[in-house]
Write an enzyme that holds these catalytic residues in place. Structure first.
Site, PDB file in Angstrom:
ATOM      1  N   ARG A   9       0.736  -1.259  -0.047  1.00 22.32           N
ATOM      2  CA  ARG A   9      -0.129   0.105   0.096  1.00 22.32           C
ATOM      3  C   ARG A   9       1.099   1.190   0.153  1.00 22.32           C
ATOM      4  O   ARG A   9       0.417   2.291  -0.353  1.00 22.32           O
ATOM      5  CB  ARG A   9      -0.858  -0.155   0.952  1.00 22.32           C
TER       6      ARG A   9
ATOM      7  N   PHE B  58     -11.830  -4.728  -5.536  1.00 21.40           N
ATOM      8  CA  PHE B  58     -11.745  -5.694  -4.324  1.00 21.40           C
ATOM      9  C   PHE B  58     -11.104  -4.789  -3.267  1.00 21.40           C
ATOM     10  O   PHE B  58      -9.938  -5.138  -2.622  1.00 21.40           O
ATOM     11  CB  PHE B  58     -10.689  -6.642  -4.979  1.00 21.40           C
TER      12      PHE B  58
ATOM     13  N   ASP C 181     -16.367  -3.243  -4.241  1.00 21.53           N
ATOM     14  CA  ASP C 181     -16.495  -4.432  -3.556  1.00 21.53           C
ATOM     15  C   ASP C 181     -17.777  -5.065  -3.658  1.00 21.53           C
ATOM     16  O   ASP C 181     -18.634  -4.402  -3.898  1.00 21.53           O
ATOM     17  CB  ASP C 181     -16.007  -4.326  -2.074  1.00 21.53           C
TER      18      ASP C 181
ATOM     19  N   CYS D 272      -2.856 -13.532  -5.448  1.00 17.23           N
ATOM     20  CA  CYS D 272      -2.550 -14.404  -4.061  1.00 17.23           C
ATOM     21  C   CYS D 272      -2.762 -15.830  -3.911  1.00 17.23           C
ATOM     22  O   CYS D 272      -2.807 -16.493  -3.144  1.00 17.23           O
ATOM     23  CB  CYS D 272      -3.248 -13.499  -3.096  1.00 17.23           C
TER      24      CYS D 272
HETATM   25  N1  SAH Z   1      -7.430  -4.967  -1.426  1.00 14.25           N
HETATM   26  C1  SAH Z   1      -8.026  -5.355   0.023  1.00 14.25           C
HETATM   27  C2  SAH Z   1      -8.008  -6.975   0.006  1.00 14.25           C
HETATM   28  C3  SAH Z   1      -8.885  -7.416  -1.033  1.00 14.25           C
HETATM   29  S1  SAH Z   1      -9.692  -9.059  -0.484  1.00 14.25           S
HETATM   30  C4  SAH Z   1      -6.819  -4.638   1.002  1.00 14.25           C
HETATM   31  O1  SAH Z   1      -5.730  -4.156   0.715  1.00 14.25           O
HETATM   32  O2  SAH Z   1      -7.090  -4.925   2.211  1.00 14.25           O
HETATM   33  C5  SAH Z   1     -10.735  -9.471  -1.720  1.00 14.25           C
HETATM   34  C6  SAH Z   1     -12.046  -8.543  -1.519  1.00 14.25           C
HETATM   35  O3  SAH Z   1     -12.771  -8.858  -2.723  1.00 14.25           O
HETATM   36  C7  SAH Z   1     -13.006  -8.918  -0.502  1.00 14.25           C
HETATM   37  O4  SAH Z   1     -13.370  -7.988   0.100  1.00 14.25           O
HETATM   38  C8  SAH Z   1     -14.225  -9.640  -1.361  1.00 14.25           C
HETATM   39  O5  SAH Z   1     -15.421  -9.175  -0.811  1.00 14.25           O
HETATM   40  C9  SAH Z   1     -14.080  -8.798  -2.663  1.00 14.25           C
HETATM   41  N2  SAH Z   1     -14.564  -9.697  -3.721  1.00 14.25           N
HETATM   42  C10 SAH Z   1     -14.542 -11.015  -4.157  1.00 14.25           C
HETATM   43  N3  SAH Z   1     -14.899 -11.251  -5.357  1.00 14.25           N
HETATM   44  C11 SAH Z   1     -15.424 -10.269  -5.833  1.00 14.25           C
HETATM   45  C12 SAH Z   1     -16.012  -9.621  -6.885  1.00 14.25           C
HETATM   46  N4  SAH Z   1     -16.312 -10.562  -8.013  1.00 14.25           N
HETATM   47  N5  SAH Z   1     -16.431  -8.300  -7.141  1.00 14.25           N
HETATM   48  C13 SAH Z   1     -16.228  -7.613  -6.523  1.00 14.25           C
HETATM   49  N6  SAH Z   1     -15.384  -7.704  -5.163  1.00 14.25           N
HETATM   50  C14 SAH Z   1     -15.005  -9.302  -4.884  1.00 14.25           C
END
Ligand code: SAH
Length: 395
Positions: free
Chosen positions: A211, A227, A249, A339
Site C-alpha cells: 500500500r 476488491f 467490492d 494471491c
Molecule cells: N485490497 C484489499 C484486500 C482484498 S480481499 C486490501 O488491501 O485489504 C478481496 C475482496 O474482494 C473481498 O473484500 C471480497 O469481498 C471482494 N470480492 C470478491 N469477489 C469479488 C467480485 N467478484 N467483485 C467484487 N468484489 C469481490
C-alpha cells in the site's frame, strides 16, 4: 515415542528439509496414534530423521517440527521456538511503527499450521493443522506470557481445517473478549479491524508494505480500487494525493468498513465513491460507457485454490487485467496482484501479458511487489510465497 516408517526412496523431501510428508510416503504407522501426536520419523533403512505431528485425516500426513533425531519435542521445545520467532517479529514491528502484524507464519517460521497475528492489544490465532491443534493450550500459555495483551482470540475457521479432520472454531482463548472493531496503525495509516468476522484474521496484513509502495503513483489521479475490502489501497491512494478514488467490492460490510476507515484517517468522504458491484461486471460497464482512470488497483481473492484450478484462474487473471488496461488513460498505472499460491510469478506475468495484448496496449513492468516481510518465505518451503504483484505503466 511412537514411530512412523517411510517407504523406501521416499525420504527425499526430508533431505531437502521440506516440512511436509504425504500419506503415500508412509510404509508403517506404529500402533494407534492420536490426531496431532508427535512421532519419530524413520527412513526405510532405519535412520531417525526428525520428529513431526501426525495428521491421520490429511493428505499431508506429517508436518515436521524438527529434522533432528535427538531433539525432544516438548512444551519447552515449543516455548523456545515460539519465543525466538516472537522476539524477532516484535522488534521488527516496533521499528516500523506498526501496532499490528504477523507474529507467527506457520511453516515459514518452523511452526507448521500456527498463525498468530497481532492487532493492537489483541492476538488472533489460527490452528490450521492437527499438530498445531494438539499443542494449542501450550501455545496460548506461551503467548500470554511472552506478549503483553488484553486477550487472545481464535479464528480457526479456515476451510483447510476440514482437510485435517478438525472442526471450524472461533472464540476467546484467553483474557478479554475483543471489541467489535479494533483500531490499528500501520505507519501513518489507521484502520478498524473486525477480528471476529473479518477475512482471514481480520485484515490483509500481507499488503501493508505494498500500500505504501503504490502511494507515489497517486498524485492528482483518478483511481479505481477494485476488491477494496477495508479500503487499504484506497486510503493509501487518498493519502498519496489522489483526486478521487472509486472503491469497489461485492460486499456491503466491506464497503461500510472502508467508509469508516476513510473517515478515521480524516479524509473527506466526498473524495471517495463507494460502489457495490461484481468487479468483472462493473469493469465491462465502465468500458462500454467510456469511463477512464489514471490508476487501477486489482487485488482479487484467490482465483486458484488448487493445482486443478490453474488454467481457469489464468483466464480470470487475463480477463480482469485486459478489462483494467482498457480503462486506463494512456500512461496510466495498473497495480495488479495474485494471491494464488499455485500461480507462479512467471505464469501471472504471462496472464497479464495476454490481457495487455487483447486490450491492444503496450505495458511495462515498473516494480515487482511481494507479501510483507513479516510473511517471510523459508527457502525449504516455497509454498509459503503466495502474493505477487506488478506496478505497470500502460500506454
Ligand atoms: N485490497 C484489499 C484486500 C482484498 S480481499 C486490501 O488491501 O485489504 C478481496 C475482496 O474482494 C473481498 O473484500 C471480497 O469481498 C471482494 N470480492 C470478491 N469477489 C469479488 C467480485 N467478484 N467483485 C467484487 N468484489 C469481490
Amino acid at each position: 515415542m511412537k514411530l512412523i516408517t517411510l517407504k523406501k526412496g521416499r525420504e527425499d523431501s526430508l533431505t531437502r528439509r521440506h516440512p511436509w510428508i504425504f500419506s503415500g510416503a508412509i510404509a508403517n504407522v506404529d500402533g494407534e496414534l492420536q490426531s496431532g501426536q508427535t512421532v519419530a520419523i524413520r527412513t526405510s533403512d532405519g535412520r531417525i530423521c526428525g520428529h513431526g505431528a501426525y495428521s491421520p485425516h490429511s493428505q499431508i500426513a506429517l508436518r515436521i517440527w524438527t529434522f533432528s533425531a535427538q531433539e525432544e519435542v516438548s512444551a519447552d521445545w515449543m516455548r523456545e521456538r515460539l519465543e525466538r520467532v516472537i522476539h524477532h517479529r516484535i522488534k521488527q514491528q516496533e521499528k516500523n511503527a506498526n501496532d499490528c502484524g504477523r507474529i507467527v507464519y506457520a511453516e515459514a517460521d518452523g511452526l507448521p499450521g500456527l498463525i498468530v497475528d497481532r492487532y493492537g492489544d489483541f492476538l488472533v490465532c489460527q490452528f490450521l493443522s492437527a499438530g498445531a491443534e494438539y499443542w494449542k493450550g501450550t501455545f496460548v500459555s506461551i503467548l500470554e506470557k511472552a506478549i503483553p495483551c488484553s486477550g487472545i482470540y481464535e479464528r480457526s475457521d479456515a476451510k483447510s481445517r476440514g482437510k485435517e479432520g478438525l472442526p471450524v472454531r472461533s472464540g476467546v482463548l484467553a483474557g478479554e473478549s475483543p471489541p467489535d472493531l479494533i483500531q490499528v496503525r500501520t505507519g501513518e495509516d489507521h484502520f478498524l479491524v473486525d477480528i471476529r468476522q473479518g477475512h482471514k484474521t481480520g485484515f490483509y496484513l500481507d499488503q501493508r508494505d505494498n500500500r505504501l509502495r503504490v502511494r507515489p503513483y497517486m498524485k492528482a489521479a483518478q483511481v479505481l480500487d477494485c476488491f477494496t475490502y477495508s479500503g487499504g489501497f484506497a486510503i493509501s491512494a487518498l493519502k498519496g494525493g489522489a483526486e478521487r478514488v472509486t472503491c469497489m467490492d461485492s460486499s456491503e460490510a466491506a464497503l461500510d468498513l472502508t467508509r469508516r476507515n476513510i473517515s478515521l484517517n480524516d479524509i473527506d468522504l466526498s473524495r471517495a465513491e463507494l460502489v457495490r458491484n461484481d468487479v468483472f461486471t462493473a469493469l465491462r460497464g465502465y468500458r462500454d460507457s467510456g469511463r477512464n482512470f489514471d490508476v487501477v488497483v486489482l487485488d482479487p481473492p484467490k482465483f486458484a485454490s488448487s493445482r486443478r484450478d490453474v488454467d481457469r484462474a489464468c483466464r480470470g487473471y487475463k480477463d480482469i487485467n485486459m478489462l483494467a488496461c482498457r480503462l486506463l488513460a494512456p500512461g496510466g498505472i495498473l497495480v495488479t496482484f495474485s494471491c494464488s499460491q499455485h500461480i507462479s510469478l512467471e505464469l501471472f506475468q504471462k496472464a497479464v501479458a495476454f490481457g495487455a495484448l487483447d486490450a491492444k496496449r503496450d505495458v511495462q513492468i515498473l516494480e515487482w511487489l511481494h507479501q510483507a516481510s513479516d510473511h517471510p518465505m523459508a527457502l525449504n518451503f516455497p509454498e509459503g510465497n503466495y502474493l505477487k504483484g506488478l506496478i505497470c505503466k500502460v500506454w
